[in-house]
Each structure stands twice: as C-alpha cells, then as structure tokens.
Write an enzyme that holds these catalytic residues in place. Structure first.
Site, mmCIF file in Angstrom:
data_model
loop_
_atom_site.group_PDB
_atom_site.id
_atom_site.type_symbol
_atom_site.label_atom_id
_atom_site.label_comp_id
_atom_site.label_asym_id
_atom_site.label_seq_id
_atom_site.Cartn_x
_atom_site.Cartn_y
_atom_site.Cartn_z
ATOM 1 N N GLU A 50 31.262 -20.846 -18.142
ATOM 2 C CA GLU A 50 29.903 -20.520 -18.588
ATOM 3 C C GLU A 50 29.960 -19.365 -19.569
ATOM 4 O O GLU A 50 30.639 -18.384 -19.330
ATOM 5 C CB GLU A 50 29.052 -20.162 -17.357
ATOM 6 C CG GLU A 50 27.713 -19.552 -17.644
ATOM 7 C CD GLU A 50 26.834 -20.403 -18.558
ATOM 8 O OE1 GLU A 50 26.702 -21.621 -18.322
ATOM 9 O OE2 GLU A 50 26.301 -19.839 -19.534
ATOM 10 N N SER A 86 10.129 -27.881 -16.589
ATOM 11 C CA SER A 86 8.928 -28.157 -15.785
ATOM 12 C C SER A 86 9.184 -28.219 -14.282
ATOM 13 O O SER A 86 8.246 -28.316 -13.511
ATOM 14 C CB SER A 86 8.291 -29.477 -16.230
ATOM 15 O OG SER A 86 8.028 -29.469 -17.604
ATOM 16 N N HIS A 122 11.003 -36.429 -11.606
ATOM 17 C CA HIS A 122 10.166 -37.529 -12.083
ATOM 18 C C HIS A 122 10.430 -38.812 -11.304
ATOM 19 O O HIS A 122 11.564 -39.081 -10.907
ATOM 20 C CB HIS A 122 10.436 -37.795 -13.563
ATOM 21 C CG HIS A 122 10.037 -36.662 -14.450
ATOM 22 N ND1 HIS A 122 8.733 -36.429 -14.807
ATOM 23 C CD2 HIS A 122 10.773 -35.686 -15.035
ATOM 24 C CE1 HIS A 122 8.679 -35.353 -15.587
ATOM 25 N NE2 HIS A 122 9.909 -34.882 -15.741
ATOM 26 N N VAL A 129 33.408 -20.747 -25.060
ATOM 27 C CA VAL A 129 34.482 -21.559 -25.651
ATOM 28 C C VAL A 129 34.231 -21.681 -27.154
ATOM 29 O O VAL A 129 33.196 -22.195 -27.576
ATOM 30 C CB VAL A 129 34.509 -22.959 -25.008
ATOM 31 C CG1 VAL A 129 35.579 -23.822 -25.674
ATOM 32 C CG2 VAL A 129 34.748 -22.860 -23.507
ATOM 33 N N ARG A 181 14.707 -28.238 -24.860
ATOM 34 C CA ARG A 181 15.210 -29.527 -24.401
ATOM 35 C C ARG A 181 16.366 -29.918 -25.329
ATOM 36 O O ARG A 181 16.263 -29.766 -26.541
ATOM 37 C CB ARG A 181 14.130 -30.591 -24.492
ATOM 38 C CG ARG A 181 12.814 -30.234 -23.826
ATOM 39 C CD ARG A 181 11.785 -31.260 -24.272
ATOM 40 N NE ARG A 181 10.455 -31.054 -23.740
ATOM 41 C CZ ARG A 181 9.526 -30.277 -24.287
ATOM 42 N NH1 ARG A 181 9.806 -29.560 -25.357
ATOM 43 N NH2 ARG A 181 8.323 -30.201 -23.760
ATOM 44 N N CYS A 223 11.206 -5.536 -2.838
ATOM 45 C CA CYS A 223 10.153 -6.118 -3.684
ATOM 46 C C CYS A 223 8.903 -6.273 -2.825
ATOM 47 O O CYS A 223 8.877 -7.062 -1.887
ATOM 48 C CB CYS A 223 10.608 -7.467 -4.242
ATOM 49 S SG CYS A 223 9.295 -8.427 -5.011
ATOM 50 N N CYS A 237 5.789 -7.198 -3.768
ATOM 51 C CA CYS A 237 4.892 -8.332 -4.037
ATOM 52 C C CYS A 237 5.368 -9.598 -3.314
ATOM 53 O O CYS A 237 4.568 -10.370 -2.827
ATOM 54 C CB CYS A 237 4.808 -8.609 -5.527
ATOM 55 S SG CYS A 237 4.231 -7.203 -6.492
ATOM 56 N N CYS A 274 3.640 -7.843 -9.871
ATOM 57 C CA CYS A 274 3.939 -6.654 -10.686
ATOM 58 C C CYS A 274 5.140 -6.904 -11.585
ATOM 59 O O CYS A 274 5.486 -6.059 -12.407
ATOM 60 C CB CYS A 274 4.117 -5.415 -9.820
ATOM 61 S SG CYS A 274 5.780 -5.092 -9.203
ATOM 62 N N CYS A 330 10.132 -2.716 -8.123
ATOM 63 C CA CYS A 330 11.444 -2.979 -7.532
ATOM 64 C C CYS A 330 12.554 -3.012 -8.568
ATOM 65 O O CYS A 330 13.724 -2.915 -8.215
ATOM 66 C CB CYS A 330 11.428 -4.266 -6.717
ATOM 67 S SG CYS A 330 11.183 -5.744 -7.704
#
Lengths: 417, 476
Positions: free
Chosen positions: B32, B46, B50, B173, B311, B400, B402, B437, B442
């Site tokens: 990666e 999204s 599907h 790479v 995409r 955190c 929230c 927030c 945090c």
C-alpha cells in the site's frame, strides 16, 4: 450504588460555583464529576488575562480564576472525581459515570446540576468546500496544543470567525511567532468583545475582514492556502471577490454549542435558540431536581456571569434538596424585536427575591432602548448607547414588581431604535 | 523479500483478495502506498451493497455483484463488520420512470437478483414516510444492504495479517522488473519480489499496468461528492433510496449508514487529477437539491461533514479481472467502480481461484476465518461495561465524548494487527472524532496516545500519513 444529595456534572467554573453555593446553603453531600484530568474546565487553557474583572474586581488569567474556586472546593471538602465521564442521567436522577479507578459508577442523587459547558462548531457544520488536509482545527483545539501541550499547530494562519477564542488565538499565535494573515468574519460585525478586538487584533496589526468568509481549503496533505471571498447581505459569497491566501493553518472560531447530549437523552425541554435547557429563575429544568448553569445553559461571554448564574443554580438545587419550595406559579419570558433569547425562560412569581433576566440581541444597535413589557405594558426601559450580539445584557425585575404579576403572564423584552 | 503473490493496493478489493489468499499456503504481501489501508475509494463511497439489477446481463459487473452481495452478510459476520440488510428502493417520479422500474425489474430477474418487487406509492410511503409527494412508486430490492466500507477493508487486512499476510505500508510501487519468472517491485528505495502480482490499485491501475508495458487499461477518475448528516436525522430514510439511474451512474441516493447517520450523494464528474478529492460548494449544493427530490425535508443544518471519492471508471465500462496480455503472472483487477464494494467478496474469491490454480497451493489447516470483534464500549450494557473495565481500566476512560470511545478501544486500534498509525486511522477503526464535534476535544488526546504508544514525539503524528502533520515545533 452511591448516594449524594447533589451531583454536579462538570467541574469547570459553572460546576464549582454551583457546588460551593449549594454547600454554603447547607447541603453537605455533594459530588462533582469532571471529565478532564483536573478541575477548572476550559479556563485551564485560557492563559490570557481578563477574567474576574466583574466578580473579583481584578484581572486574572483563566487558571488563576479557576484556582480560586479549586482552592475553595478543597477548603470546603467538596468531593470530586476527575477523569470521570457522566454517561447517562435516568428519570429518577441516577447518574451513571465511568472512570479508570472506580469503573462504572451508579450514583443516586436528589438533585443534579448540569454544568457540562459547550463545544466549538466544527468545519463540517459550515460545509466549507475543498480538501480535507491537515491544518484545519477549531481555535480552542489550537489553544490547547499551544498552551497545554506546548506545540505550535501552524506558522501561517488564517482565522475564520471573530468570536473571542478566535481573537485570543490570533494574538497568542502571533506572540508565539506565527504570522496571522487575516481574521475573516461572515457577519458585518464581530461577535467578540470589543476589548478583544482592540487588544488582540488592532494592537498587532492583524486585519479583521467583516462580511467575508472562507470558501475553499487547498492542499493535499497539509493546508497550503485558502480562498476567501466577501459575502452579500444574505451571507452568500460575491463572485469576483475571491482571494487566495497562502497559509498552513485555518483556525475556526465559528460559534459554540452547549453540550446537551445528556440533557436531551433524559428528555429535558430545550430552547431551540440557546440550545440549552428551558429553565426557571433557579435554573431548574423541566425535569424535577435537575438544574443547569453556565455554558451548557447558554453561551456566556464572561466567566464572571457564569459564576453568578451557577451560584443561582447551586442555591436553587440546595433549596430543592432541603425542601421548602412551594407550588410555583410561572410567568414566561420572551425575546421579541431584536432580542434573540432570554434566560430564564420562565419565572416563579412566588419567588421572594429579585430576578435578573439575561438576554442577547441579534445584531448591532446604536443609541437604542431595551424595553421590558409585562402583558404588553411597558414596565422598564433602558437607554443603551450600543448593543451587540457578543455582549450579554441583563435587566432586574424587582420582587415587588414580580408580586404584581399573575400566573400565565408574559414578559417580553425588545429593542427599540 | 520474496513472496508468492504481491497485491498492489490495500483498498477493499486488494484487501479481500489478500484475505482469501491467506487461507492457502502461499506467501502474500499486501503493498500500500499510503500510511493505512482504505485510503482512497474504499473510504469515500456510498457504502451500499447493491442488489444487482443495474448491471448489464452477462457482464462481469452483473456476475460479481449478485455473487458478492450474496456473500456479504456471512463475510461481515466472520469479520465482525456491521452489515445491515436494509434493502433498497429505486424511486420513480414520473410514468416514464415507472416504465424504467419495470425494465430494472426484468434486468434484475435476468441477473438472478432475489425478491424484486414494484411498490405502489402507498406501500412506498408506508416504508418511507419522508419520501417526496412527487414519488409515483419504487422498485424494492430486499437483498440490498449497507456496510461500512473502510471497516470491511480494515477487518479484511487484519484477518489476512493474522493468517500470515504481510501488510507493507508507505510503499509506492514506481518500477516493476520481470526476470526469471519473478517480478521485482520497487519504490526507489527497497524491493519486493513476487511470482505473481495483483494490480488492485484503483484509479491508479492503469499506471501500475503501464509499469510492465501494459497500456490496455485507461482509468478515468469520476468524482463523487457526499454529505454526511448527524444521527438526529438518521430516521429520514429507512432503506437506501435511489433515483432512476442515468448514464453517469446510479444518481443521488439518500441512505442510512450502519452507524445511524444519513448519507447523501454522490455527484458524478469525470476529472483528470487522480488525487483530487476536494469538494466544491456548487456541487454540494447540487447534491442537496437532487437529494431533496427524494426527501424534501433535508437541509444542510444537520451536515456534519462532506467528502469526495473517486470511482475508478474504465473506458471498457466493465470490471477487468484478468491476466495482463503482457504477462500472464500479472493479474489486472481494474475498473472496479460501482458496484465494486458489493462485488468485492466475489472478486476476492475469483482472483484467489485464478492464482491458487496456478500456484497449486493447499488450504491451511489453521486458517482463522473469524476476526475477533473489537470492543465497542458504546454498545455495551452496564454489566458488560463493569466487567470490561475490571479487566482493563483503560476502558473506563472516555476519550471521544461525542461517540463514547474509550482509551482502551484506541489502544486496541493502535496495537491491532496492521494497526492505526495516524489520527484518521484511529478514527476509522474506533469512530473517535467522527461525532458532532469532529475531533475538537479528542483530537489532541488521540495524538497523545498515538505518540505514547508508538514511542514518538507528538509532533511526529500525522492526520493521515505523508506530510499531513498536525503540529510543528515546540512553543517558545
């Protein structure tokens, strides 16, 4: 299960003042829950001065102001737990909280005082377009990095929003060697205190651009610049006024939101304008025995007023615990014509003291009058050379006046030019 | 280092391929270029599984979608990733669009999509009380669902690593040599050798293929902008609400997320720059306008953040999952645009089958198919909370506020296999900083914890790797 007469949620200036007052009124069994490592709340990172002018008649730094109350809390042997987060309040005023040493706490209380303070509005709420690079943060977060952690979050800074924290951070970053390029304010006026505009911007030649906002954030990994633009009277960017400003940091000081998640979860009625609870003159909410004070109730501009309001709540909670409250008869308060809100939203006319109403206007007025009416009839009128959204106003309703009111009446406060 | 297979790209596709390969006795490197997995398309889409009625019958998209969607619930269960089978509705706003719904229904049947049904407006309103007055009816697809795409990716990598895959981050790479049947991947500093290469580089698939002289792929990034709304309006959609599809995609949707937020988007704009994930005010406004066509009461007031994703659209207009014409040991997995997430489980299996046939490897006896469920303090009962804090007090400290995320969960995220190395990595694994927030409180604590646990100074911690530093020098 632990048992206390009063549990105070939040150990900042509001929570401490409320607890101290309740103690003074004769309640001994009090517990303060604080989520940070120490008492003091946000004051701990506010190392600038300007606190206490009204309450102590002295100019103190934030930590100094907090220390005076922390010392009193210790002197009065009021119990507190730091690093402790309140998770839930039940219908019956049981507070659930959690920390590392006690684990999950279950605390039965007779009265609860909400003093959780507020949080800053984040970028997402503004929906500013552009990249999501590092270097965009709220002014308060930057203040913590600089004043508590001792690291600089940036070197070339643009600040959006001229709230007090933004103004204070403009000066703070400048003193630490950063270049603050501009402070942009969406509105045609600043929401900060006049003294902060003078002492934090003017004295350092930092430009304040009114009716101006940030419309784009640029940079892949780290912010490399922002695009600002002037806005029209509907606060929409005016095409052709865009200007690119190179910077590595965008600080946001775009408003504070009372932290009422616990309040909302237990079903307490909230005021849509203040985003805080609807309260009476004792700062008691719609939930029996639950009181609220400080920035969780409505956002204050001076901690001195937080202290005073919290003492009112502490006294009210003590009276609730010790008994002696008679069946209340309420009148309601309502801001009209330029007055955005009034706290408290209702007043018990059987109260045996004077009642101070705090209110905020929605825009800047010059040479205006604030007028208080009871059921449509003018009862108080005050000439004001200047009214601004950033500076809280107040008016006292004397007890003899209150005694002449009848249940269900309405007090309205308005601005007349 | 020498491997049987190097998978380039730790998006949801590469990660699930690596995870499928990790069942077998083969050595796998998941390579990666960023500081974490799921850093591109897999974190900004999204989040929909599907049903599979959109794709052209007979296409790879149709095959992989229907198979992938069928595999998704069990995969998510194995990997302890939240999946909700909420079903989807394609809403028609005119009689012509009602005709389109019937076409989609027929196409879906042809693709093998189960349970499709046309709802009349009454039934639609019963299911979605906030739907527009203009709606005429909808196509109901019960097999559709929602999943958290980056959580799926993270979980797949963790599980792959537990089963022996090597996760190599920050390795971009930029050169591939082939000699004596072995590829050598280089980033200019170090090298990775592998018998087989899987090119799962998303929008960069064409550039990676070009490194072996394969110019057959042309990726055109198609940008989609989204807005994420607060949980307080999560109830405005019970199912994923689509509008009728167009040439550019499935249009603007309004959908609940697995975390209870509401997501609206995406726009669709073909762009040149493969790293451009900026949002634009005009497009976000258009997204809202389009979304209001489905759910008119939406406003920007509840928006907590907006984002854009790309995409990996390919000119061939179908998934490309095949060995390169230039070298049969180099497998292109390109053009994985929508329904790529839904198809990912099937693509993982498909590519695994291709490679295992070549490598002739046997299944491992000790493969662990399940990923241990991370501690989620916010979902626990009070009894469970007491027990977990007794075991480890770090679960008693809320970082955190929230989202009610504890220090223990953040430490788990950092020390997990292929754990978090930056603030956004902690955020994606735990939700710390994802609430109202947006990390205001945090953020600095997460920075402190990362620095402490990774043994570095706090100004070395980044938001998301690279030059995304958060702090500069010490104050005066």
């Amino acid at each position: 299960m632990l048992n206390y007469d009063i549990v105070v949620i939040g150990g900042g200036p509001a929570g401490m003042a409320a607890a101290l007052k309740a103690k003074e009124c004769g309640v001994d069994s009090i517990l303060i829950l604080e989520r940070a490592e120490t008492l003091g709340g946000i004051l701990e990172q506010c190392i600038h001065t300007g606190f206490g002018l009204h309450y102590f008649g002295e100019e103190l730094s934030g930590p100094e102001y907090a220390d005076r109350f922390i010392s009193l809390v210790d002197e009065q042997k009021i119990e507190y737990k730091t690093d402790t987060m309140a998770l839930e309040i039940t219908e019956n005023n049981v507070v659930y909280a959690v920390n590392k040493t006690d684990g999950l706490l279950e605390i039965q209380s007779k009265a609860v005082i909400l003093a959780m303070g507020c949080r800053e509005r984040p970028r997402g709420a503004l929906n500013i377009a552009g990249s999501r690079a590092s270097g965009v943060m709220s002014a308060g977060t930057a203040q913590k990095y600089v004043n508590i952690d001792g690291y600089m979050p940036g070197k070339k800074v643009v600040i959006l929003g001229s709230g007090d924290i933004g103004l204070i951070m403009a000066r703070r970053m400048t003193l630490e060697g950063a270049e603050v390029k501009v402070v942009c304010e969406l509105m045609p006026y600043s929401s900060g205190l006049t003294r902060n505009i003078v002492q934090c911007l003017d004295d350092f030649n930092i430009p304040l651009r009114l009716s101006c906002t940030v419309i784009g954030i640029h940079g892949k990994d780290r912010v490399e610049g922002v695009t600002i633009a002037n806005v029209d009277e509907n606060r929409r960017p005016i095409p052709g006024t865009e200007e690119y400003i190179e910077c590595d940091t965008l600080l946001l000081s775009v408003g504070l939101i009372p932290e009422n998640e616990l309040t909302r979860a237990v079903g307490i009625e909230l005021d849509p304008v203040t985003s805080g609870a609807v309260v009476d003159e004792n700062r008691e909410t719609s939930h029996n025995g639950v009181f609220a004070c400080g920035n969780v109730l409505h956002v204050h501009d001076l901690v001195d007023y937080v202290t005073l309001e919290s003492q009112t709540a502490g006294e009210g909670a003590a009276r609730y615990v010790l008994g002696g409250n008679n069946e209340p008869e309420y009148i309601t308060t309502k801001g009209v014509n330029g007055v955005r809100y009034i706290v408290p939203q209702k007043v018990n006319i059987k109260n045996d003291g004077d009642v101070k109403l705090y209110f905020r206007v929605g825009q800047v007025y010059k040479n205006a009058k604030t007028v208080v009416k009871y059921n449509g009839e003018e009862i108080i009128s005050k000439k004001r050379p200047r009214l601004a959204p950033g500076e809280m106003e107040s008016v006292i309703i004397k007890n003899d006046m209150l005694k002449g009111f009848a249940e269900g009446g309405i007090i309205e406060i308005s601005v007349e030019e | 280092m020498n491997y049987d297979v190097a998978v380039i790209g730790a998006g949801v596709i590469g990660s699930l391929i690596a995870r499928e390969l990790s069942r077998y006795d083969v050595s796998v490197a998941l390579v990666e270029k960023c500081n974490d997995m799921a850093m591109a398309t897999s974190k900004a889409n999204s989040a929909i599984v599907h049903a599979g009625f959109d794709a052209k019958p007979g296409s790879m998209k149709a095959k992989m979608n229907v198979e992938g969607t069928a595999l998704m619930p069990a995969l998510c269960k194995d990997l302890s990733v939240p999946f909700k089978p909420v079903g989807s509705l394609v809403v028609a706003f005119s009689d012509e669009e009602m005709v389109t719904l019937h076409e989609l229904l027929e196409r879906g049947k042809g693709n093998g999509v189960p349970g499709l049904e046309i709802y009349d407006v009454e039934k639609l309103r019963e299911e979605e009380p906030f739907i527009s007055e203009e709606a005429k009816g909808a196509l109901w697809a019960p097999s559709a669902g929602i999943v958290c795409p980056y959580e799926l990716t993270i979980a797949a990598v963790e599980n792959a690593v537990v089963n022996g895959t090597e996760f190599i981050r920050n390795f971009e790479v930029n050169k591939i040599d082939f000699a004596d049947g072995i590829f050598t991947l280089s980033n200019g500093e170090s090298e990775i050798n592998a018998k087989y290469v899987v090119n799962a580089a998303g929008v960069f698939c064409d550039e990676i293929a070009a490194l072996i002289g394969d110019d057959s792929i042309c990726t055109m990034p198609r940008k989609g902008e989204y807005m994420l709304c607060d949980k307080s309006i999560g109830h405005l959609a019970n199912h994923t609400i689509f509008q009728c599809p167009s040439k550019m995609g499935k249009g603007i949707l309004v959908t609940p997320t697995v975390d209870g937020n509401l997501l609206i988007g995406p726009s669709a704009l073909d762009i040149e720059d493969k790293t451009d994930v900026t949002t634009t005010a005009g497009t976000l406004a258009d997204v809202l306008t389009a979304a209001k066509r489905s759910v008119p009461c939406l406003t920007t007031r509840e928006v907590i953040t907006s984002f854009a994703g790309l995409r990996a659209h390919c000119t061939r207009d179908d998934f490309i999952i095949e060995p390169s014409e230039k070298n049969a040991q180099f497998i292109n997995v390109a053009g994985i645009e929508s329904p790529g997430l839904s198809s990912a489980p099937a693509i993982g299996l498909y590519v695994k089958d291709m490679l295992i046939k070549e490598l002739g490897a046997a299944e491992k006896a000790d493969f662990k198919s399940e990923r241990e469920e991370p501690v989620r303090f916010r979902h626990m009962s009070n009894e469970e909370r007491k027990a977990i804090i007794a075991k480890n007090p770090a679960y008693g400290r809320i970082i955190c506020r929230c989202e009610t995320i504890t220090e223990g969960e953040i430490l788990d995220a950092i020390h997990a296999p292929a754990g978090a190395r930056d603030v956004d990595g902690v955020k994606r694994r735990t939700r710390a900083g994802m609430g109202r927030c947006q990390g205001g409180f945090c953020g600095s604590k997460v920075v402190e914890l990362l620095a402490r646990e990774l043994g570095v100074e706090i100004n070395e911690i980044t938001k998301c790797g690279g030059n995304s530093k958060i702090l500069y020098d010490r104050t005066k």
